[in-house]
Design a protein around this motif. Structure first.
Motif, short mmCIF file in Angstrom:
data_model
loop_
_atom_site.label_atom_id
_atom_site.label_comp_id
_atom_site.label_asym_id
_atom_site.label_seq_id
_atom_site.Cartn_x
_atom_site.Cartn_y
_atom_site.Cartn_z
N ARG A 178 0.84 -1.19 0.00
CA ARG A 178 0.00 0.00 0.00
C ARG A 178 0.88 1.25 0.00
NH1 ARG A 178 -2.18 -3.12 4.04
NH2 ARG A 178 -1.36 -1.70 5.64
N PRO A 179 0.38 2.39 -0.47
CA PRO A 179 1.20 3.61 -0.52
C PRO A 179 1.84 3.97 0.81
CG PRO A 179 -0.83 3.93 -1.76
CD PRO A 179 -0.95 2.59 -1.08
N GLU A 180 1.10 3.80 1.92
CA GLU A 180 1.67 4.15 3.22
C GLU A 180 2.79 3.17 3.62
OE1 GLU A 180 -2.36 2.05 3.93
OE2 GLU A 180 -1.46 3.53 2.56
N GLU A 181 2.69 1.91 3.19
CA GLU A 181 3.77 0.95 3.45
C GLU A 181 5.00 1.28 2.61
OE1 GLU A 181 1.47 -3.20 4.58
OE2 GLU A 181 1.59 -2.61 2.47
N MET A 182 4.76 1.71 1.38
CA MET A 182 5.88 2.09 0.51
C MET A 182 6.61 3.29 1.08
SD MET A 182 7.17 0.93 -2.27
CE MET A 182 8.75 1.53 -2.87
N ALA A 183 5.86 4.26 1.58
CA ALA A 183 6.47 5.45 2.16
C ALA A 183 7.15 5.14 3.48
CB ALA A 183 5.41 6.54 2.35
N GLY A 184 6.61 4.17 4.23
CA GLY A 184 7.15 3.88 5.55
C GLY A 184 8.42 3.06 5.53
N TRP A 185 8.42 1.96 4.75
CA TRP A 185 9.60 1.10 4.74
C TRP A 185 9.89 0.45 3.39
CZ3 TRP A 185 8.39 -3.85 3.27
CH2 TRP A 185 7.04 -4.26 3.43
N GLY A 186 8.94 0.47 2.48
CA GLY A 186 9.11 -0.22 1.21
C GLY A 186 10.27 0.30 0.38
N TRP A 187 10.57 1.60 0.49
CA TRP A 187 11.66 2.17 -0.29
C TRP A 187 13.02 1.60 0.12
CZ3 TRP A 187 15.41 4.59 2.52
CH2 TRP A 187 15.07 5.00 3.82
N ARG A 188 13.09 1.03 1.33
CA ARG A 188 14.37 0.46 1.78
C ARG A 188 14.69 -0.87 1.08
NH1 ARG A 188 16.19 2.90 6.59
NH2 ARG A 188 14.60 4.14 7.68
N VAL A 189 13.66 -1.56 0.61
CA VAL A 189 13.84 -2.90 0.05
C VAL A 189 14.82 -2.91 -1.13
CG1 VAL A 189 12.68 -4.83 -1.08
CG2 VAL A 189 11.60 -3.68 0.88
N PRO A 190 14.68 -2.01 -2.13
CA PRO A 190 15.64 -2.04 -3.24
C PRO A 190 17.09 -1.82 -2.80
CG PRO A 190 13.72 -0.70 -3.79
CD PRO A 190 13.63 -0.99 -2.34
#
Length: 441
Positions: A178-190
């Motif tokens: 979800r957008p809030e998950e992407m903003a919270g921690w998802g960007w760290r995955v790559p």
């Protein structure tokens, strides 16, 4: 017994050195793909534009370190060898990438969060400053006669694999989080994925052998001698920088900035923007080896003149057409057009730059010229494009920035290939019209 690259192992050497370059460029660029989320995590402000600009400026600070990395690490490679230097650059990139990926956000450690992220970005920049030059020179020195353009094109080709890989990860994350998950921690995955691959690629690079050309050289200049030689050839460095501006601005416009432009400026979905970036990476990967091989047949000069001219006259009209009715189809068409310009120009430019540099400072000279282009112009392309749009209200303004880059490439090509201009290439065949020796200090 020589430990140089044998003909039978050249394909394996190209793959090993290019895979390392792929990961360095992936780690370095992925920051730009998630600039908005990183800005919110480390540079929280009440103004979304200010937060994004702070993040993009941090992206750009990595490029400020590239000239320093080029001259310091480039001197190391010119003195100690291509293999040792390529191992060192990959290790440095690992440190910088991992530090950003695991750094707590502003809400957890306050001011130290953005400070340490900037430091991590600077370490990345130090490494990236010489990676492209080191890989390009290595490939040029192991190339079979008459195929240097094709061999060197795989340096840039590996970067496109990085674009494709990063875009695929982005599409997967967009579809599953979800957008809030992407903003919270998802960007760290790559970033963490990139860090996990580094040990494997370090093992691959350890098996690289030194080039025949470096081994055969009787004199390996020291750091002070290399610096003097580069400074003596300042005209060539400036022209090399101008030549590289077209490549760097185009590349970062259609890769690092494309997801932000599509979603934040054109208000298309993140999935659409990332899909266009994926298609651009595939297109780049197709154009680069084809045009590199073509430059071996027809020469570097005709291709550089043609595509720098196209880069000068077409970008603003293309973006004006795009912003008049933004859509996935139009964004894809514009991206593929700029991809054609980038792949066709860069397929000739990178090998040309290795050829015009004095042989005993080839890595340092190439890397310094290229890093000046990325540090002053290319790396700040996302920030400059965002600023131009904000100041003028014209969403097509990034096209004028690209036209300026095309003009720089056109001028540099005309000067470097003019009869009577002296440069440091040791050249045969059709690469350049006039061949002279430039004093090397």
């Amino acid at each position: 017994m020589s430990n140089s690259v044998k003909p039978a192992s050249k394909i394996g050497a190209v793959i090993r050195v290019s895979l390392g370059n792929f990961l360095e460029m992936y780690d370095f660029m992925v920051f730009g793909y998630y600039a908005a989320a990183i800005g919110r995590a480390f540079f929280p402000t009440k103004n979304e534009y200010a937060s994004l600009m702070l993040s993009l400026m941090t992206f750009g600070t990595g490029y400020l370190m590239r000239p320093l990395g080029a001259i310091v690490l480039g001197a190391y490679i010119d003195h100690h060898g291509r293999r040792k230097g390529l191992l060192l650059t990959l290790a440095l990139m690992a440190v910088g990438t991992l530090s950003i990926g695991i750094m707590p956000g502003y809400e957890t450690i306050g001011f130290f969060a953005p400070l340490l992220v900037v430091l991590g970005r600077l370490v990345q920049g130090l490494s990236a400053g010489v990676e492209i030059g080191g890989v390009s020179v290595y490939l040029a020195e192991i190339a079979t006669p008459g195929r240097k353009g094709f061999f060197v094109s795989w340096q840039s080709g590996s970067q496109q694999v990085a674009v494709i890989f990063a875009a695929l990860i982005g599409l997967t994350l967009s579809a599953t989080l979800r957008p809030e998950e992407m903003a919270g921690w998802g960007w760290r995955v790559p970033l963490l994925i990139g860090s996990m691959l580094i040990p494997f690629l370090l093992l691959l690079r350890r098996s690289l052998t030194e080039t025949d050309e470096f081994i055969a050289r009787k004199h390996h200049p020291g750091t002070s001698e290399i610096w003097r030689t580069v400074l003596t050839n300042w005209r060539l460095v400036i022209l090399g920088m101008m030549l590289s501006i077209t490549t760097t601005v185009t590349f970062y416009l259609i890769t690092a900035y494309m997801p932000t432009y599509g979603s934040s400026v054109l208000h298309l979905t993140a999935k659409s923007s990332m899909l266009v970036t994926l298609c651009v990476g595939i297109s780049n990967l197709c154009f680069l080896p084809i045009m590199g091989a073509l430059s071996d047949k027809v020469g570097r000069r005709p291709l550089l003149l043609l595509f720098s001219t196209i880069a000068l006259v077409t970008p603003y009209p293309v973006l004006l057409w795009l912003v008049s009715a933004p859509s996935f189809g139009r964004l894809l068409a514009a991206g593929l057009w700029f991809s054609m310009i980038f792949g066709s120009y860069n397929g000739s430019m990178v090998v040309f730059l290795t050829e015009v540099m004095p042989v005993n400072v080839r890595v340092s000279g190439f890397s310094f010229a290229y890093s000046l282009a990325t540090g002053i112009f290319g790396g700040f392309t996302p920030a400059v494009a965002t600023w131009l749009i904000h100041q003028t209200g014209d969403r097509a303004m990034p096209g004028l920035w690209l036209s300026f880059a095309g003009l720089m490439g056109l001028i540099a090509t005309l000067v470097l290939t003019a009869r009577g201009f002296k440069h440091g290439a040791h050249q045969s065949g059709r690469a350049i019209d006039a061949v002279h020796e430039l004093p090397v200090g």
